[in-house]
Design an enzyme around this catalytic site. Structure first.
Site, mmCIF file in Angstrom:
data_model
loop_
_atom_site.group_PDB
_atom_site.id
_atom_site.type_symbol
_atom_site.label_atom_id
_atom_site.label_comp_id
_atom_site.label_asym_id
_atom_site.label_seq_id
_atom_site.Cartn_x
_atom_site.Cartn_y
_atom_site.Cartn_z
ATOM 1 C CE1 TYR A 10 -9.248 5.005 6.252
ATOM 2 C CE2 TYR A 10 -8.067 6.141 7.989
ATOM 3 C CZ TYR A 10 -8.110 5.658 6.707
ATOM 4 O OH TYR A 10 -7.037 5.827 5.880
ATOM 5 C CE LYS A 11 -8.027 1.033 5.077
ATOM 6 N NZ LYS A 11 -8.654 1.531 3.833
ATOM 7 N NE ARG A 43 -10.622 -1.194 -2.061
ATOM 8 C CZ ARG A 43 -9.811 -0.548 -1.221
ATOM 9 N NH1 ARG A 43 -8.676 -1.109 -0.821
ATOM 10 N NH2 ARG A 43 -10.106 0.661 -0.805
ATOM 11 C CG PHE A 76 -1.973 1.064 1.146
ATOM 12 C CD1 PHE A 76 -3.077 0.902 0.324
ATOM 13 C CD2 PHE A 76 -1.842 2.243 1.858
ATOM 14 C CE1 PHE A 76 -4.042 1.903 0.223
ATOM 15 C CE2 PHE A 76 -2.796 3.248 1.761
ATOM 16 C CZ PHE A 76 -3.903 3.073 0.944
ATOM 17 C CG ASP A 131 -0.824 -1.422 7.354
ATOM 18 O OD1 ASP A 131 -1.895 -1.498 7.998
ATOM 19 O OD2 ASP A 131 -0.568 -0.481 6.578
#
Lengths: 404, 404
Positions: free
Chosen positions: B218-219, B363, B124, B193
């Protein structure tokens, strides 16, 4: 000599900032002399956060990054703060904490031009701690200069000094222009910490020659507990600087997901991770009140309020640990007293909120946007009672809380 | 073969997580397949933030640091996350962003044992950008290993690898235990991560031998836009590590205002500045829903939902860029398509929210706490219509927004 009651009323009646109090929704009967530590929410702030929660996040969800311009919040907040500190609107951005932002700037500056990191012996702790952390990390020297040292204390072997514009205890205000001139002659860069200055003093950083600054969102800017901080870099210097916390939000094109890190052109390169939208929404709304009032008027009233308090305290035998009366001063006052902790607790019990600062200081802040002269006068009366009756000596007031 | 409608209804009827949907307050008719990018607020979250704003901040003001234990929020949130990732409750703390936390850990580890910073070629972006920033700052080597490289690609000259547990596109899940064993033999530390894993997979980091991790709030944790991130350090390692962002909140006694920086004993030394209370309140409340549901059940349903979607897409000629069907997978699916951007925009117009990832990926995330099998089935039907009618080819869907 304390003002008579009718003089106090006259001060409030002729106060051009008096209407600003209505923008806040303070608890009745509370005298809040701690806006220097945590400003209160404006009604607009309460409403903005409710909208972000219930509408932007709950209903629009991920789309709000575009439709509510969440992605632009760090810049939009920065533009508002730029106006308050006297720099160009695209020279400030809001992100992270004061500590993190000091680290970014200090590291970026030392990468350009090495040298020692300097702080005053009585600098605010986190500024010094970050200096120590960075010095240890990159093998730079760290040194302290005396509390009262002026710019002549800087050496040519120094790289940067991290310096509060307003001292967190004495409220003494440094002369930016004098410091910048002297520092430049020695090749030293100054990172100004505006935490106790922004929103309280009429600042003109560009005119005074400052190039780098950070500051706090939760004190006089009323951005809420732990509000994001800000960072200022003079435009001509920004593209020279590479800061190590090079997260994706500081990338020129964050959503291209390119392999290499290409920093954004200006101040945006000081962004790092995803901005904390809920907290930043609060700060963004809180800043709007400054549109209606000049910083000159705000500084003038802060001085008026704190002078009134100091006069009242003088009659109680208390003198602030502050610069001489003819000098410029921030919007708070500190008084040394052996019973400082207990007196502050007793005042809190009586709905007068100040704070304690180690080892023996009572600190009171005079935020001009919501305080009335009458509040200050009442606070002095209550303090007088507490001292006269020695109520503060009750053992219950000596219990230490975790946060002071 | 797609499930018949009555099979779908049966799946929902027998879903042990079905009641969890009521904890959220999603807009009617919205099919939200983007909880992997920004989770929605629970009702408890909306209510907690309102309380923090209107009561804790507005009424109690500065006192809330003690009376509402704001000062303890980073630890309290950390304890809740510790349970979700399978480590001890005092080994996790919440603070700053993923990017900042990677920097802290990476710098602290390299100070103990130098070597190159390694990332996969398709890691990422922000993880790689931070690695580059730190490498440039301290003069460490930075190298990328191939997308498919396993732990055998690590060298003895490497210091650390920063590695997503769940890949942000393919959702492939690394085998922590295999990586840790191989890395330890080479003297390499792994910073995991967990951004696309925490709250979606049943994790047991302690059992698997992980020692260091960061992750996103926040996911799947539903902490709100730009929610604070978390950091995990195995207890035995924490006091060995000195991180450079040594702000006052990581000090052993922050309010003693002592001159020297003395780091707190355990994970708290990874704190830096003042915590962002409003945002952290949201995350803290969001985490409570995990008390009622096991991570095993959550991972199982995520797989069920995404399998159902993949089966439906197979009939449309779309195969995900994902690991083989028998392998473990995160809770999202990516599909390559030349019209990916436009199709995602068309779906959004039809109230099916997914996201686009450069260069040509659609996605979709399958958060098991609020999605029904029926939602997934409906999403497939709408996608089928959009592809059949080629509605996505309308020029209006090709307009690029700033955030994708």
């Amino acid at each position: 000599m304390r003002c008579a009651e009718n003089d106090i009323a006259a001060l409030d009646a002729s106060d051009p900032l008096a209407p600003a109090r209505n923008a806040f929704d303070l608890p009745e009967n509370l005298i809040y002399l701690d806006g220097n530590s945590l400003g209160p929410p404006s009604r607009a702030t309460l409403s903005a956060v409710a909208t972000t929660m219930n509408s932007e996040w709950r209903e629009d969800l991920i789309r709000s990054w575009n439709t509510s311009d969440w992605i632009g919040l760090p810049k939009r907040c920065g533009q508002k703060i730029a106006k308050l500190i006297g720099v160009q609107r695209d020279e400030v951005i809001v992100c992270d904490s004061v500590s993190v932002n000091i680290f970014k700037l200090a590291s970026a500056l030392l990468a350009k031009s090495s040298g020692a990191i300097v702080v005053h012996a009585d600098e605010f702790p986190t500024d010094a701690y970050i200096a120590i952390g960075l010095a240890n990390q990159i093998g730079a020297d760290f040194r302290r200069i005396e509390e009262t040292a002026g710019p002549e204390a800087l050496n040519e072997t120094d790289g940067i000094i991290i310096k509060s514009l307003v001292h967190y205890k004495t409220a003494a205000v440094a002369n930016i222009s004098d410091w910048e001139k002297a520092a430049r002659q020695k090749g030293v860069s100054i990172i100004w910490d505006l935490s106790h200055a922004a929103g309280a003093l009429d600042l003109n950083l560009a005119v005074d020659g400052a190039e780098f600054a950070v500051g706090c969102g939760y004190k006089y800017l009323n951005g809420g507990p732990g509000a994001p901080a800000f960072i200022f870099v003079k435009k001509e210097r920004a593209s020279d600087l590479t800061q190590p916390l090079s997260g994706w939000m500081g990338h020129k094109k964050p959503f291209d997901f390119s392999d290499d890190y290409a920093p954004a052109d200006g101040i945006e390169r000081f962004l790092c991770g995803t901005p904390s939208i809920i907290s930043m929404t609060a700060l963004n709304a809180a800043l709007d009140i400054f549109d209606d009032h000049s910083m000159a008027a705000i500084e003038k009233k802060a001085r008026g309020l704190s002078d009134l308090f100091a006069e009242g305290c003088a009659e109680l035998g208390l003198a602030p640990d502050a610069p001489p009366a003819e000098e410029r001063r921030g919007a708070h006052l500190c008084f040394a007293h052996d019973g400082a902790y207990e007196i502050v607790q007793t005042l809190i019990k009586r709905d007068v909120i100040g704070d304690f600062r180690t080892p023996n200081f009572m600190r009171f802040g005079f935020s001009p946007l919501f305080l009335r002269y009458q509040d200050v006068s009442n606070a002095v009366s209550i303090l007088k009672e507490i001292l006269d009756t020695e109520e503060w000596r009750k053992p219950e007031y000596a219990m230490r809380a975790k946060v002071t």
